[in-house]
Motif scaffolding. Sequence first.
Motif, PDB file in Angstrom:
ATOM      1  N   SER A 103       0.834  -1.202   0.000  1.00 50.62           N
ATOM      2  CA  SER A 103       0.000   0.000   0.000  1.00 50.62           C
ATOM      3  C   SER A 103       0.870   1.253   0.000  1.00 50.62           C
ATOM      4  O   SER A 103       2.057   1.206   0.347  1.00 50.62           O
ATOM      5  N   ILE A 104       0.251   2.365  -0.348  1.00 53.92           N
ATOM      6  CA  ILE A 104       0.978   3.630  -0.358  1.00 53.92           C
ATOM      7  C   ILE A 104       1.374   4.014   1.074  1.00 53.92           C
ATOM      8  O   ILE A 104       2.425   4.613   1.290  1.00 53.92           O
ATOM      9  N   ASN A 105       0.557   3.644   2.044  1.00 50.21           N
ATOM     10  CA  ASN A 105       0.886   3.931   3.449  1.00 50.21           C
ATOM     11  C   ASN A 105       2.123   3.156   3.892  1.00 50.21           C
ATOM     12  O   ASN A 105       3.001   3.703   4.556  1.00 50.21           O
ATOM     13  N   LYS A 106       2.173   1.886   3.527  1.00 48.98           N
ATOM     14  CA  LYS A 106       3.316   1.053   3.906  1.00 48.98           C
ATOM     15  C   LYS A 106       4.592   1.528   3.212  1.00 48.98           C
ATOM     16  O   LYS A 106       5.649   1.609   3.827  1.00 48.98           O
ATOM     17  N   LEU A 107       4.473   1.865   1.926  1.00 47.46           N
ATOM     18  CA  LEU A 107       5.642   2.359   1.197  1.00 47.46           C
ATOM     19  C   LEU A 107       6.096   3.705   1.755  1.00 47.46           C
ATOM     20  O   LEU A 107       7.292   3.963   1.868  1.00 47.46           O
ATOM     21  N   GLN A 154       6.488  11.284   2.137  1.00 47.71           N
ATOM     22  CA  GLN A 154       5.086  11.657   2.288  1.00 47.71           C
ATOM     23  C   GLN A 154       4.242  10.968   1.219  1.00 47.71           C
ATOM     24  O   GLN A 154       4.694  10.765   0.092  1.00 47.71           O
ATOM     25  N   ARG A 155       3.016  10.625   1.587  1.00 40.77           N
ATOM     26  CA  ARG A 155       2.105   9.970   0.637  1.00 40.77           C
ATOM     27  C   ARG A 155       1.821  10.861  -0.567  1.00 40.77           C
ATOM     28  O   ARG A 155       1.704  10.361  -1.688  1.00 40.77           O
ATOM     29  N   THR A 156       1.723  12.158  -0.360  1.00 39.96           N
ATOM     30  CA  THR A 156       1.437  13.068  -1.479  1.00 39.96           C
ATOM     31  C   THR A 156       2.555  13.012  -2.524  1.00 39.96           C
ATOM     32  O   THR A 156       2.289  13.041  -3.723  1.00 39.96           O
ATOM     33  N   GLN A 157       3.780  12.923  -2.068  1.00 37.85           N
ATOM     34  CA  GLN A 157       4.912  12.825  -2.990  1.00 37.85           C
ATOM     35  C   GLN A 157       4.877  11.487  -3.728  1.00 37.85           C
ATOM     36  O   GLN A 157       5.101  11.428  -4.940  1.00 37.85           O
ATOM     37  N   LEU A 158       4.565  10.419  -3.023  1.00 35.55           N
ATOM     38  CA  LEU A 158       4.472   9.103  -3.649  1.00 35.55           C
ATOM     39  C   LEU A 158       3.357   9.069  -4.688  1.00 35.55           C
ATOM     40  O   LEU A 158       3.512   8.463  -5.750  1.00 35.55           O
ATOM     41  N   LYS A 159       2.244   9.716  -4.385  1.00 35.58           N
ATOM     42  CA  LYS A 159       1.126   9.747  -5.332  1.00 35.58           C
ATOM     43  C   LYS A 159       1.532  10.426  -6.633  1.00 35.58           C
ATOM     44  O   LYS A 159       1.135  10.001  -7.715  1.00 35.58           O
ATOM     45  N   LYS A 160       2.337  11.475  -6.538  1.00 37.42           N
ATOM     46  CA  LYS A 160       2.826  12.148  -7.750  1.00 37.42           C
ATOM     47  C   LYS A 160       3.711  11.215  -8.572  1.00 37.42           C
ATOM     48  O   LYS A 160       3.642  11.205  -9.793  1.00 37.42           O
TER      49      LYS A 160
END
Length: 77
Positions: free
Chosen positions: A23-27, A34-40
């Motif tokens: 998941s994005i939280n685990k990564l 930050q999740r926002t950076q990962l989402k980008k």
Amino acid sequence: MEDIEFGTIKIKLDEIMKKQNISINKLSYRAEMQRTQLKKYCRNEVQRLDISVLCRLCYALDCDLNDLLVYVPYEEK
């Protein structure tokens, strides 16, 4: 002067995350990002790749840079 297209770099983070079932939280926790950076990165909305971020992702996902990035050549329409 004409603008010459050279192609683009595609970030395959979303594919790797699905393949590894992470998941994005685990990564976010593993890579200390930050999740926002990962989402980008997942949506390929990054303008400039950060070497430090790429190192964190490769470490957290136990993958190679070649697994994470792919060059997509320009195609004339």
